[in-house]
Design a protein around this motif. Sequence first.
Motif, PDB file in Angstrom:
ATOM      1  N   THR A 125     -46.456 -21.544 134.316  1.00  0.00           N
ATOM      2  CA  THR A 125     -46.226 -22.740 133.496  1.00  0.00           C
ATOM      3  C   THR A 125     -47.111 -22.898 132.248  1.00  0.00           C
ATOM      4  OG1 THR A 125     -47.681 -23.952 135.007  1.00  0.00           O
ATOM      5  CG2 THR A 125     -45.331 -24.195 135.354  1.00  0.00           C
ATOM      6  N   GLN A 191     -42.791 -23.445 125.848  1.00  0.00           N
ATOM      7  CA  GLN A 191     -42.947 -24.040 127.190  1.00  0.00           C
ATOM      8  C   GLN A 191     -41.855 -23.554 128.126  1.00  0.00           C
ATOM      9  OE1 GLN A 191     -43.310 -28.317 126.202  1.00  0.00           O
ATOM     10  NE2 GLN A 191     -44.471 -28.386 128.122  1.00  0.00           N
ATOM     11  N   GLY A 192     -42.240 -23.156 129.322  1.00  0.00           N
ATOM     12  CA  GLY A 192     -41.261 -22.701 130.318  1.00  0.00           C
ATOM     13  C   GLY A 192     -40.883 -21.235 130.147  1.00  0.00           C
ATOM     14  N   ASN A 196     -37.936 -19.971 133.174  1.00  0.00           N
ATOM     15  CA  ASN A 196     -37.861 -21.341 133.659  1.00  0.00           C
ATOM     16  C   ASN A 196     -37.000 -22.225 132.759  1.00  0.00           C
ATOM     17  OD1 ASN A 196     -39.071 -21.178 136.129  1.00  0.00           O
ATOM     18  ND2 ASN A 196     -41.135 -21.397 135.302  1.00  0.00           N
ATOM     19  N   ARG A 197     -36.914 -21.916 131.492  1.00  0.00           N
ATOM     20  CA  ARG A 197     -36.009 -22.701 130.643  1.00  0.00           C
ATOM     21  C   ARG A 197     -34.572 -22.567 131.149  1.00  0.00           C
ATOM     22  NH1 ARG A 197     -38.588 -24.523 126.038  1.00  0.00           N
ATOM     23  NH2 ARG A 197     -36.645 -25.019 124.966  1.00  0.00           N
ATOM     24  N   TYR A 200     -34.287 -24.080 134.772  1.00  0.00           N
ATOM     25  CA  TYR A 200     -34.267 -25.543 134.795  1.00  0.00           C
ATOM     26  C   TYR A 200     -32.932 -26.084 134.295  1.00  0.00           C
ATOM     27  CZ  TYR A 200     -39.342 -25.128 135.480  1.00  0.00           C
ATOM     28  OH  TYR A 200     -40.586 -24.800 135.951  1.00  0.00           O
ATOM     29  N   ALA A 201     -32.313 -25.396 133.337  1.00  0.00           N
ATOM     30  CA  ALA A 201     -30.987 -25.831 132.874  1.00  0.00           C
ATOM     31  C   ALA A 201     -30.010 -25.800 134.058  1.00  0.00           C
ATOM     32  CB  ALA A 201     -30.497 -24.928 131.739  1.00  0.00           C
ATOM     33  N   THR A 270     -30.815 -35.799 131.076  1.00  0.00           N
ATOM     34  CA  THR A 270     -31.582 -34.849 131.891  1.00  0.00           C
ATOM     35  C   THR A 270     -32.114 -35.606 133.105  1.00  0.00           C
ATOM     36  OG1 THR A 270     -32.279 -33.723 129.893  1.00  0.00           O
ATOM     37  CG2 THR A 270     -33.564 -33.284 131.881  1.00  0.00           C
TER      38      THR A 270
END
Length: 318
Positions: A125, A191-192, A196-197, A200-201, A270
Amino acid sequence: QFEMSSQKIGIVGSGLIGRAWAMLFAAAGYRVQLYDILESQLSLALQELDKDLHGLEEKGSLRGSLRASEQFALIEVTTRLEELTRQAVHIQECVPEVLQLKRSLYTQLDELLEEQTVVASSTSTFMPSLYSEGLKRRQQMLVAHPLNPPYFIPLVEIVPAPWTSPQSVERTHNLMLTIGQRPVTLKKEIQGFATNRIQYAILNEVWRLVGSGILSVADVDRVLSQGLGLRYALLGSLETAHLNAPGGVADYFQRFGGEISAVSATYGETPNTKEDRETLEEIARQCEQLVPLESLEERRVTRDEFLTQLAKLKKLFE
Ligand code: NAI
């Protein structure tokens, strides 16, 4: 093989991820030194490594060309950071995901690092600028983020801080290739990172579909495990699109781009996956029906066994 790569790799933190890196580097014939603040943790780590390496050998899943005992002999331990940094070509940092802890460790490392050493954090992270800013040796610091379990999932995300030297990035990229991992290098930190981007989507949309009662947990997970995931195990989303239209990817987006935008406009807010207790409780209830908490470890072990098989199959595909 011993002579070819008897360079030293240092690993900081001998937990789950530190041990996985130790095995990956030893498999490629590197000398590995593991450092931890706890002596007891290190002896435990050695026992685990010995057991894991021999277990993999028995199953025919050991990486590299050395025997388990030869790989194990390449791994040593220390509780002295100044010993770890001595003559290391690469240090892989694997301490717990606590920014203050990382910061103070990097401040200590900054005083000890030799010229030739690159330090890569396994962090999932923290962008590298968050812990390396202001340090003398910050050009030698970056992120190399693995996915769990790294022994079976080859991706490593390499993420430079604005001040990381191109040589550090290139060397880390090449090192990952040498040990049989598949690195991707981000041009700059974000970030991410990338994994992770994208992850997370997916989690956001899965959350919305369960939260609005459209699909159960089992069914929404099936969309990936019995559908999209099978394609994605072999190809990325863009090559998938490329193969799914007669004229390739340009044709695909001409045909489906309007639909993609129209559906995307209906996603809504979100979700707040920490605060939305109602959906969280529902998801937890259904997940625990599928896999009770006391069976999680057993399920992880099964997953890893099948990942080994999948990795072998995937090699044939590439
Ligand atoms: P862990 O809790 O299993 O291991 C951490 C180890 O660090 C322990 O052995 C502990 O004794 C040691 N330690 C604590 N403070 C230390 C210090 N100051 N100096 C040296 N050693 C110290 O943690 P885990 O899961 O191995 O995670 C390590 C890193 O890897 C984290 O940054 C995490 O975000 C990252 N990561 C974890 C993944 C996972 O699925 N567990 C996946 C990808 C990355």
